[in-house]
Design a protein around this motif. Structure first.
Motif, mmCIF file in Angstrom:
data_model
loop_
_atom_site.group_PDB
_atom_site.id
_atom_site.type_symbol
_atom_site.label_atom_id
_atom_site.label_comp_id
_atom_site.label_asym_id
_atom_site.label_seq_id
_atom_site.Cartn_x
_atom_site.Cartn_y
_atom_site.Cartn_z
ATOM 1 N N LEU A 16 0.843 -1.185 0.000
ATOM 2 C CA LEU A 16 0.000 0.000 0.000
ATOM 3 C C LEU A 16 0.871 1.224 0.000
ATOM 4 C CD1 LEU A 16 -2.744 -0.959 2.606
ATOM 5 C CD2 LEU A 16 -2.938 -0.984 0.125
ATOM 6 N N ILE A 17 0.409 2.258 -0.678
ATOM 7 C CA ILE A 17 1.080 3.550 -0.688
ATOM 8 C C ILE A 17 0.180 4.507 0.079
ATOM 9 C CG2 ILE A 17 1.874 5.466 -2.098
ATOM 10 C CD1 ILE A 17 2.400 3.447 -4.306
ATOM 11 N N ALA A 18 0.702 5.147 1.112
ATOM 12 C CA ALA A 18 -0.111 6.046 1.925
ATOM 13 C C ALA A 18 0.339 7.471 1.702
ATOM 14 C CB ALA A 18 0.009 5.688 3.408
ATOM 15 N N VAL A 19 -0.590 8.355 1.385
ATOM 16 C CA VAL A 19 -0.300 9.764 1.169
ATOM 17 C C VAL A 19 -0.952 10.536 2.294
ATOM 18 C CG1 VAL A 19 -0.494 11.701 -0.393
ATOM 19 C CG2 VAL A 19 -0.309 9.394 -1.305
ATOM 20 N N PHE A 20 -0.172 11.291 3.063
ATOM 21 C CA PHE A 20 -0.681 11.999 4.215
ATOM 22 C C PHE A 20 -0.963 13.449 3.843
ATOM 23 C CE2 PHE A 20 2.058 8.563 5.550
ATOM 24 C CZ PHE A 20 1.254 7.884 6.457
ATOM 25 N N ILE A 44 -4.439 8.291 1.730
ATOM 26 C CA ILE A 44 -4.866 7.757 0.443
ATOM 27 C C ILE A 44 -4.088 6.478 0.203
ATOM 28 C CG2 ILE A 44 -5.044 8.182 -2.031
ATOM 29 C CD1 ILE A 44 -4.994 11.157 -1.373
ATOM 30 N N ALA A 45 -4.776 5.362 0.180
ATOM 31 C CA ALA A 45 -4.123 4.073 -0.009
ATOM 32 C C ALA A 45 -4.284 3.642 -1.455
ATOM 33 C CB ALA A 45 -4.719 3.025 0.921
ATOM 34 N N ILE A 46 -3.167 3.374 -2.113
ATOM 35 C CA ILE A 46 -3.165 2.915 -3.493
ATOM 36 C C ILE A 46 -2.683 1.485 -3.499
ATOM 37 C CG2 ILE A 46 -2.300 3.329 -5.824
ATOM 38 C CD1 ILE A 46 -1.721 6.202 -4.911
ATOM 39 N N GLU A 47 -3.538 0.558 -3.918
ATOM 40 C CA GLU A 47 -3.175 -0.850 -3.877
ATOM 41 C C GLU A 47 -2.273 -1.183 -5.051
ATOM 42 O OE1 GLU A 47 -5.256 -5.254 -3.388
ATOM 43 O OE2 GLU A 47 -6.468 -3.430 -3.461
ATOM 44 N N ARG A 211 4.036 17.202 1.054
ATOM 45 C CA ARG A 211 3.272 15.966 1.131
ATOM 46 C C ARG A 211 4.258 14.820 1.366
ATOM 47 N NH1 ARG A 211 0.038 19.056 1.871
ATOM 48 N NH2 ARG A 211 -1.959 19.463 0.818
ATOM 49 N N THR A 212 3.791 13.786 2.058
ATOM 50 C CA THR A 212 4.611 12.623 2.367
ATOM 51 C C THR A 212 3.935 11.364 1.853
ATOM 52 O OG1 THR A 212 5.547 13.656 4.348
ATOM 53 C CG2 THR A 212 5.631 11.259 4.220
ATOM 54 N N VAL A 213 4.725 10.517 1.207
ATOM 55 C CA VAL A 213 4.242 9.221 0.734
ATOM 56 C C VAL A 213 5.087 8.142 1.378
ATOM 57 C CG1 VAL A 213 4.063 7.693 -1.260
ATOM 58 C CG2 VAL A 213 3.324 10.058 -1.460
ATOM 59 N N ALA A 215 5.691 3.846 1.599
ATOM 60 C CA ALA A 215 5.401 2.531 1.026
ATOM 61 C C ALA A 215 6.598 1.635 1.229
ATOM 62 C CB ALA A 215 5.078 2.643 -0.464
ATOM 63 N N GLY A 216 6.344 0.371 1.541
ATOM 64 C CA GLY A 216 7.412 -0.604 1.659
ATOM 65 C C GLY A 216 8.492 -0.228 2.653
ATOM 66 N N GLY A 217 8.117 0.471 3.729
ATOM 67 C CA GLY A 217 9.088 0.874 4.732
ATOM 68 C C GLY A 217 9.899 2.095 4.369
ATOM 69 N N VAL A 218 9.602 2.736 3.231
ATOM 70 C CA VAL A 218 10.308 3.945 2.801
ATOM 71 C C VAL A 218 9.340 5.125 2.844
ATOM 72 C CG1 VAL A 218 11.540 5.085 0.917
ATOM 73 C CG2 VAL A 218 11.877 2.646 1.331
ATOM 74 N N SER A 219 9.756 6.214 3.454
ATOM 75 C CA SER A 219 8.945 7.422 3.538
ATOM 76 C C SER A 219 9.673 8.563 2.841
ATOM 77 C CB SER A 219 8.684 7.785 5.005
ATOM 78 O OG SER A 219 7.912 8.973 5.108
ATOM 79 N N VAL A 220 8.974 9.253 1.937
ATOM 80 C CA VAL A 220 9.565 10.360 1.183
ATOM 81 C C VAL A 220 8.682 11.584 1.343
ATOM 82 C CG1 VAL A 220 10.178 11.223 -1.108
ATOM 83 C CG2 VAL A 220 10.683 8.853 -0.497
ATOM 84 N N THR A 221 9.302 12.714 1.666
ATOM 85 C CA THR A 221 8.587 13.983 1.794
ATOM 86 C C THR A 221 9.050 14.940 0.703
ATOM 87 O OG1 THR A 221 8.320 13.748 4.189
ATOM 88 C CG2 THR A 221 8.124 15.967 3.284
ATOM 89 N N ALA A 222 8.089 15.509 -0.008
ATOM 90 C CA ALA A 222 8.383 16.496 -1.055
ATOM 91 C C ALA A 222 7.818 17.845 -0.636
ATOM 92 C CB ALA A 222 7.786 16.056 -2.390
ATOM 93 N N THR A 223 8.563 18.909 -0.907
ATOM 94 C CA THR A 223 8.137 20.277 -0.595
ATOM 95 C C THR A 223 8.255 21.117 -1.861
ATOM 96 O OG1 THR A 223 8.878 20.076 1.697
ATOM 97 C CG2 THR A 223 8.546 22.306 0.841
ATOM 98 N N ALA A 224 7.191 21.854 -2.174
ATOM 99 C CA ALA A 224 7.151 22.635 -3.415
ATOM 100 C C ALA A 224 6.823 24.090 -3.111
ATOM 101 C CB ALA A 224 6.110 22.053 -4.373
#
Length: 319
Positions: A16-20, A44-47, A211-213, A215-224
């Motif tokens: 699952l991909i979670a978007v906070f 937001i969970a994306i299967e 925003r932060t996504v 998935a699979g134990g990896v968390s990535v935050t992007a700032t725009a």
């Protein structure tokens, strides 16, 4: 045969991909899979693609007794064993790579810039490659790669998660604020200052926004954030503004804008519809970090247009 097995196994992963999202943007975002009523956090969970099911009736020679064919092992070592041998997919902080026949992990610390292992490349990372069987020495080597090596248990590519975080931002063009107003019956004059600004800037039209996504134990935050707005004024000239601009007020009278303005030197009478087409192009700078990597995305821009009429004041003398 090994390549065929690997091709089958690469589709076995699921997750699952979670978007906070913050409460302010949850309503504008895609429908929440889970909404925390206390914090207002939207997930937001994306299967991801699921595990395929083995056929109930395997072809002759692919299984006996009419039962399901046994699933091939996801992680196989065929470098140190006479025949391909299943190994753990995750061990010692790394994941198994069927291509490299070793456990791959990001080297920590990274070699200094200019180290020969980079081969003159920039970007990417150096990885440790640990073998399933240690034959003397440390049982590990190191290599450089611009992308995370593939593997059945490989974590998701942080750059891919960063792009998903950007998609969740739902970035769009600015709302144009301009005087003279872009409305029927409104007209500016040649020689008088024109003011331009970002009207009611929001986090997804001007920034900053994060925003932060995960998935699979990896968390990535992007700032725009918008780095500039280029205003094409329709008369062959353009103005680059590095601020959101200052909204005009009647008290300013004939003053020029302190940070984002223009002055027309001829009327718009000869333009289509008798008006100049003003195009405001907002360009974003996006930074991201996570999964042991960092990066930037700076090729995202949006354009909004408005029609502005410019006339000329003529003085007629009579005796």
């Amino acid at each position: 045969m090994r390549s065929l097995i690997r091709a089958v196994l690469l589709v076995l992963s699921a997750g699952l991909i979670a978007v906070f999202l913050t409460p302010q943007t949850a309503l504008a975002a895609p429908e929440c899979s889970v909404l925390n009523p206390t914090t207002g956090e939207c997930i937001i969970a994306i299967e991801m693609p699921g595990t395929p099911v083995a056929p109930e009736n395997p072809a002759p020679g692919q299984g006996g007794g009419g039962g399901q064919a046994p699933a091939p092992a996801a992680c196989v070592d065929d470098a140190f064993f006479p025949v391909p041998t299943p190994v753990d997919c995750v061990r010692d902080g790394g994941y198994w790579s069927n291509d490299r026949d070793c456990y791959v992990a990001v080297a920590d610390p990274q070699p200094p810039a200019g180290d020969p292992i980079y081969g003159g490349n920039t970007g990417g990372l150096v990885y440790r490659c640990s073998y399933s069987v240690t034959i003397g020495g440390t049982g590990a080597t190191y290599f450089w790669s611009d992308v995370p090596p593939a593997g059945p248990a490989a974590p998701p590519d942080p750059a891919v998660l960063a792009q998903q975080a950007v998609d969740a931002m739902q970035l769009r063009a600015i709302e144009i604020g301009i005087v003279p107003e872009a409305a029927p019956g409104r007209m500016g004059l040649v020689g008088l200052p024109t003011w331009m600004w970002v009207d009611q800037p929001a986090e997804n039209t001007y920034g900053p926004i994060s925003r932060t996504v995960a998935a699979g134990g990896v968390s990535v935050t992007a700032t725009a954030e918008v780095r500039n707005v280029v205003w094409s004024m329709g008369d062959g000239r353009s103005v680059t503004c590095t601020t959101a601009g200052t909204p005009y007020a009647d008290s300013y009278e004939r003053q020029s804008s302190p940070d984002c303005g223009h002055t027309y030197t001829r009327t718009s009478a000869g333009q289509p519809g008798g008006a100049y087409t003003v195009a405001a192009t907002s360009s974003w700078t996006i930074t991201w970090a996570g999964g042991g990597q960092t990066g930037t995305i700076d090729d995202i821009s949006f354009t909004q247009e408005a029609q502005v009429q410019i006339g000329e004041l003529q003085v007629i003398q009579t005796r």
